[in-house]
Design an enzyme around this catalytic site. Structure first.
Site, PDB file in Angstrom:
ATOM      1  N   ASP A 112       1.640   0.838 -10.339  1.00 28.50           N
ATOM      2  CA  ASP A 112       1.974   1.266  -9.229  1.00 28.50           C
ATOM      3  C   ASP A 112       0.816   1.830  -8.662  1.00 28.50           C
ATOM      4  O   ASP A 112       0.026   2.435  -9.312  1.00 28.50           O
ATOM      5  CB  ASP A 112       2.996   2.329  -9.194  1.00 28.50           C
ATOM      6  CG  ASP A 112       3.795   2.595  -7.931  1.00 28.50           C
ATOM      7  OD1 ASP A 112       5.038   2.335  -7.813  1.00 28.50           O
ATOM      8  OD2 ASP A 112       3.313   3.258  -7.037  1.00 28.50           O
ATOM      9  N   ASP A 169      -3.406  -1.112  -6.913  1.00 33.53           N
ATOM     10  CA  ASP A 169      -3.079  -1.416  -5.446  1.00 33.53           C
ATOM     11  C   ASP A 169      -3.168  -2.550  -5.242  1.00 33.53           C
ATOM     12  O   ASP A 169      -4.046  -3.496  -5.362  1.00 33.53           O
ATOM     13  CB  ASP A 169      -4.327  -0.621  -4.696  1.00 33.53           C
ATOM     14  CG  ASP A 169      -4.215  -1.029  -3.213  1.00 33.53           C
ATOM     15  OD1 ASP A 169      -2.956  -1.489  -2.875  1.00 33.53           O
ATOM     16  OD2 ASP A 169      -5.099  -0.668  -2.411  1.00 33.53           O
ATOM     17  N   VAL A 170      -1.706  -3.053  -5.210  1.00 34.29           N
ATOM     18  CA  VAL A 170      -1.274  -4.544  -5.025  1.00 34.29           C
ATOM     19  C   VAL A 170      -1.816  -5.184  -3.757  1.00 34.29           C
ATOM     20  O   VAL A 170      -2.111  -6.495  -3.960  1.00 34.29           O
ATOM     21  CB  VAL A 170      -0.015  -4.760  -4.894  1.00 34.29           C
ATOM     22  CG1 VAL A 170       1.074  -4.479  -6.256  1.00 34.29           C
ATOM     23  CG2 VAL A 170       0.819  -4.353  -3.697  1.00 34.29           C
ATOM     24  N   SER A 185      14.345  -8.511   1.376  1.00 39.22           N
ATOM     25  CA  SER A 185      15.172  -7.658   2.026  1.00 39.22           C
ATOM     26  C   SER A 185      15.966  -8.229   2.871  1.00 39.22           C
ATOM     27  O   SER A 185      15.619  -9.500   3.331  1.00 39.22           O
ATOM     28  CB  SER A 185      14.327  -6.650   2.918  1.00 39.22           C
ATOM     29  OG  SER A 185      15.115  -5.835   3.836  1.00 39.22           O
ATOM     30  N   TYR A 243       7.650  -4.953   9.169  1.00 39.51           N
ATOM     31  CA  TYR A 243       8.504  -5.032   7.926  1.00 39.51           C
ATOM     32  C   TYR A 243       9.130  -6.355   7.757  1.00 39.51           C
ATOM     33  O   TYR A 243       9.143  -6.995   6.611  1.00 39.51           O
ATOM     34  CB  TYR A 243       9.473  -3.814   7.818  1.00 39.51           C
ATOM     35  CG  TYR A 243      10.030  -3.799   6.295  1.00 39.51           C
ATOM     36  CD1 TYR A 243       9.410  -3.191   5.291  1.00 39.51           C
ATOM     37  CD2 TYR A 243      11.396  -4.088   6.236  1.00 39.51           C
ATOM     38  CE1 TYR A 243      10.276  -3.194   4.133  1.00 39.51           C
ATOM     39  CE2 TYR A 243      12.285  -4.090   4.946  1.00 39.51           C
ATOM     40  CZ  TYR A 243      11.479  -3.606   4.299  1.00 39.51           C
ATOM     41  OH  TYR A 243      12.213  -3.339   2.899  1.00 39.51           O
ATOM     42  N   LYS A 260       8.588  -9.480   5.210  1.00 39.31           N
ATOM     43  CA  LYS A 260       9.737  -9.897   4.241  1.00 39.31           C
ATOM     44  C   LYS A 260      10.077 -11.308   4.684  1.00 39.31           C
ATOM     45  O   LYS A 260      10.412 -12.059   3.489  1.00 39.31           O
ATOM     46  CB  LYS A 260      11.000  -9.010   4.379  1.00 39.31           C
ATOM     47  CG  LYS A 260      10.605  -7.504   3.777  1.00 39.31           C
ATOM     48  CD  LYS A 260      10.332  -7.532   2.460  1.00 39.31           C
ATOM     49  CE  LYS A 260       9.879  -5.830   1.778  1.00 39.31           C
ATOM     50  NZ  LYS A 260       9.616  -6.019   0.504  1.00 39.31           N
TER      51      LYS A 260
HETATM   52  N1  LIG Z   1      15.305   0.969  -0.535  1.00 37.23           N
HETATM   53  C1  LIG Z   1      15.965   0.262   0.415  1.00 37.23           C
HETATM   54  O1  LIG Z   1      17.034   0.163   1.071  1.00 37.23           O
HETATM   55  C2  LIG Z   1      15.401  -1.403   0.357  1.00 37.23           C
HETATM   56  C3  LIG Z   1      15.979  -2.151   1.053  1.00 37.23           C
HETATM   57  C4  LIG Z   1      15.481  -3.735   1.112  1.00 37.23           C
HETATM   58  C5  LIG Z   1      14.279  -3.822   0.390  1.00 37.23           C
HETATM   59  N2  LIG Z   1      13.646  -2.954  -0.118  1.00 37.23           N
HETATM   60  C6  LIG Z   1      12.309  -3.191  -1.026  1.00 37.23           C
HETATM   61  O2  LIG Z   1      12.485  -2.682  -2.261  1.00 37.23           O
HETATM   62  C7  LIG Z   1      11.135  -2.750  -2.804  1.00 37.23           C
HETATM   63  C8  LIG Z   1      11.132  -1.275  -3.389  1.00 37.23           C
HETATM   64  O3  LIG Z   1      11.362  -0.238  -2.508  1.00 37.23           O
HETATM   65  P1  LIG Z   1      11.816   1.266  -3.129  1.00 37.23           P
HETATM   66  O4  LIG Z   1      13.213   1.324  -1.780  1.00 37.23           O
HETATM   67  O5  LIG Z   1      12.464   1.127  -4.351  1.00 37.23           O
HETATM   68  O6  LIG Z   1      11.100   2.261  -2.484  1.00 37.23           O
HETATM   69  P2  LIG Z   1      10.150   3.153  -3.267  1.00 37.23           P
HETATM   70  O7  LIG Z   1       9.247   3.994  -2.086  1.00 37.23           O
HETATM   71  O8  LIG Z   1      11.235   3.935  -4.131  1.00 37.23           O
HETATM   72  O9  LIG Z   1       9.212   2.574  -4.191  1.00 37.23           O
HETATM   73  C9  LIG Z   1       8.203   1.654  -3.759  1.00 37.23           C
HETATM   74  C10 LIG Z   1       6.861   1.781  -4.563  1.00 37.23           C
HETATM   75  O10 LIG Z   1       5.987   0.989  -4.154  1.00 37.23           O
HETATM   76  C11 LIG Z   1       4.736   1.766  -4.429  1.00 37.23           C
HETATM   77  N3  LIG Z   1       3.695   1.050  -3.536  1.00 37.23           N
HETATM   78  C12 LIG Z   1       3.348   1.247  -2.348  1.00 37.23           C
HETATM   79  N4  LIG Z   1       2.422   0.639  -1.861  1.00 37.23           N
HETATM   80  C13 LIG Z   1       1.615   0.175  -2.964  1.00 37.23           C
HETATM   81  C14 LIG Z   1       0.532  -0.611  -3.182  1.00 37.23           C
HETATM   82  N5  LIG Z   1      -0.309  -0.828  -2.178  1.00 37.23           N
HETATM   83  N6  LIG Z   1       0.179  -1.008  -4.649  1.00 37.23           N
HETATM   84  C15 LIG Z   1       1.269  -0.605  -5.470  1.00 37.23           C
HETATM   85  N7  LIG Z   1       2.325   0.114  -5.451  1.00 37.23           N
HETATM   86  C16 LIG Z   1       2.477   0.461  -4.290  1.00 37.23           C
HETATM   87  C17 LIG Z   1       4.765   2.992  -4.163  1.00 37.23           C
HETATM   88  O11 LIG Z   1       4.142   4.226  -4.717  1.00 37.23           O
HETATM   89  C18 LIG Z   1       6.382   3.239  -4.796  1.00 37.23           C
HETATM   90  O12 LIG Z   1       6.246   3.740  -5.930  1.00 37.23           O
HETATM   91  C19 LIG Z   1      10.151  -2.689  -1.399  1.00 37.23           C
HETATM   92  O13 LIG Z   1       9.571  -3.854  -1.459  1.00 37.23           O
HETATM   93  C20 LIG Z   1      11.529  -2.516  -0.429  1.00 37.23           C
HETATM   94  O14 LIG Z   1      10.563  -3.237   0.735  1.00 37.23           O
HETATM   95  C21 LIG Z   1      14.081  -1.536  -0.243  1.00 37.23           C
END
Ligand SMILES: NC(=O)c1ccc[n+]([C@@H]2O[C@H](COP(=O)([O-])OP(=O)(O)OC[C@H]3O[C@@H](n4cnc5c(N)ncnc54)[C@H](O)[C@@H]3O)[C@@H](O)[C@H]2O)c1
Length: 254
Positions: free
Chosen positions: A39, A65-66, A144, A157, A161
């Site tokens: 992360d 950093d991905v 998503s 976004y 996705k």
């Molecule tokens: N929460 C929702 O409702 C939802 C719905 C659909 C899809 N998603 C997807 O689920 C995935 C996880 O999201 P979440 O809801 O758990 O959010 P979150 O913010 O809790 O977790 C996302 C994590 O990604 C990390 N991150 C951000 N940029 C980064 C980078 N450049 N390199 C490495 N790590 C990085 C952040 O530090 C964080 O820990 C995401 O891809 C998001 O688009 C979430």
């Protein structure tokens, strides 16, 4: 319930410092996997690794950093030197926020695409040689419901996705004959820090936001709900599932 579904498997999880990525790292570890967690947020990452270790699981990880190929390559080198192989890649790192298109500048567009779409490209690029050495290896990408339709105030976004979904389907076809699967989970709303960024502004048209709401108003998923789907897709029980977009959204898209 602890099982040994992923005993002797190594799983690399991005975005493991929070939300869905953290829940995913925890489930895989609970079910016997060795988890390499990455992360950008080092504090969150340390908490995830500490929680897994405290529960008796095996996890290591490094800040990464991905969006940076160099950073991803370093992380993968570390993962392979720590756990020696790789069976499952989970791309959960992601960012986004609600924003009117007129306010979305090039830097914002680039940031979302570079993490949500280029990120999985970078990780897949460095993981593929290791995954192809293993039996039953696979990739699970967190897309998503925004991959499957347009959404107002979410153009970057949605584009990222949708790209991730068709990237995954293309990998699924290209590697099927070599035994590697690739699938997406497509979550609806899950209570994580990310969703705070999607609170609409007062100048956004409410009817354009309302159609994203679940059929049971106010119903939110938990990170474990999606982590369970990811673990299923990665498991041998899902061996026939390849190139799928498994929707977990309480019926929003229905
Ligand atoms: N929460 C929702 O409702 C939802 C719905 C659909 C899809 N998603 C997807 O689920 C995935 C996880 O999201 P979440 O809801 O758990 O959010 P979150 O913010 O809790 O977790 C996302 C994590 O990604 C990390 N991150 C951000 N940029 C980064 C980078 N450049 N390199 C490495 N790590 C990085 C952040 O530090 C964080 O820990 C995401 O891809 C998001 O688009 C979430």
């Amino acid at each position: 319930m602890a099982t040994d579904r992923f005993k002797d498997r190594v799983v690399f999880v991005t975005g493991a410092g929070s939300g869905i990525g953290r829940g995913t790292a925890e489930i895989f570890a609970r079910e016997g996997a060795k988890v390499f967690a990455v992360d950008l947020n080092e504090d969150g990452l340390k908490q995830t690794i500490a929680a897994i270790s405290a529960a008796g699981g095996v996890a290591d990880g490094v800040a990464c950093d991905v969006a940076s190929m160099a950073s991803v390559r370093d992380a993968m080198t570390r993962a392979i030197s720590t756990f020696e192989s790789l069976d499952v890649l989970v791309n959960a790192a992601g960012v986004g926020r609600a924003i009117r298109f007129e306010n979305m500048d090039e830097a914002e567009w680039h940031r979302v695409l570079s993490i949500n779409l280029y990120g999985p490209f970078n990780t897949t690029k460095v993981a593929i040689e290791h995954l192809l050495k293993r039996k039953n290896a696979n990739i699970v990408n967190v897309a998503s419901i925004s991959a499957m339709r347009g959404q107002a105030y979410n153009a970057h976004y949605c584009a990222s996705k949708a790209g991730l979904l068709n990237f995954t389907r293309s990998l699924a076809l290209e590697f099927a004959s070599r035994g590697l699967r690739a699938n997406c989970v497509c979550p609806g709303g899950v209570k994580t820090p990310l969703v705070r960024n999607f609170t609409p502004d007062s100048d956004m048209e409410p009817h354009l936001i309302a159609y994203s709401m679940p059929p049971v108003p106010g119903k939110w998923g938990k990170p474990e709900d999606i982590a369970n789907v990811i673990a299923f897709l990665a498991s041998d029980e899902a061996r026939m599932i390849n190139g799928a977009a498994l929707v977990a959204d309480f019926g929003v898209l229905a």
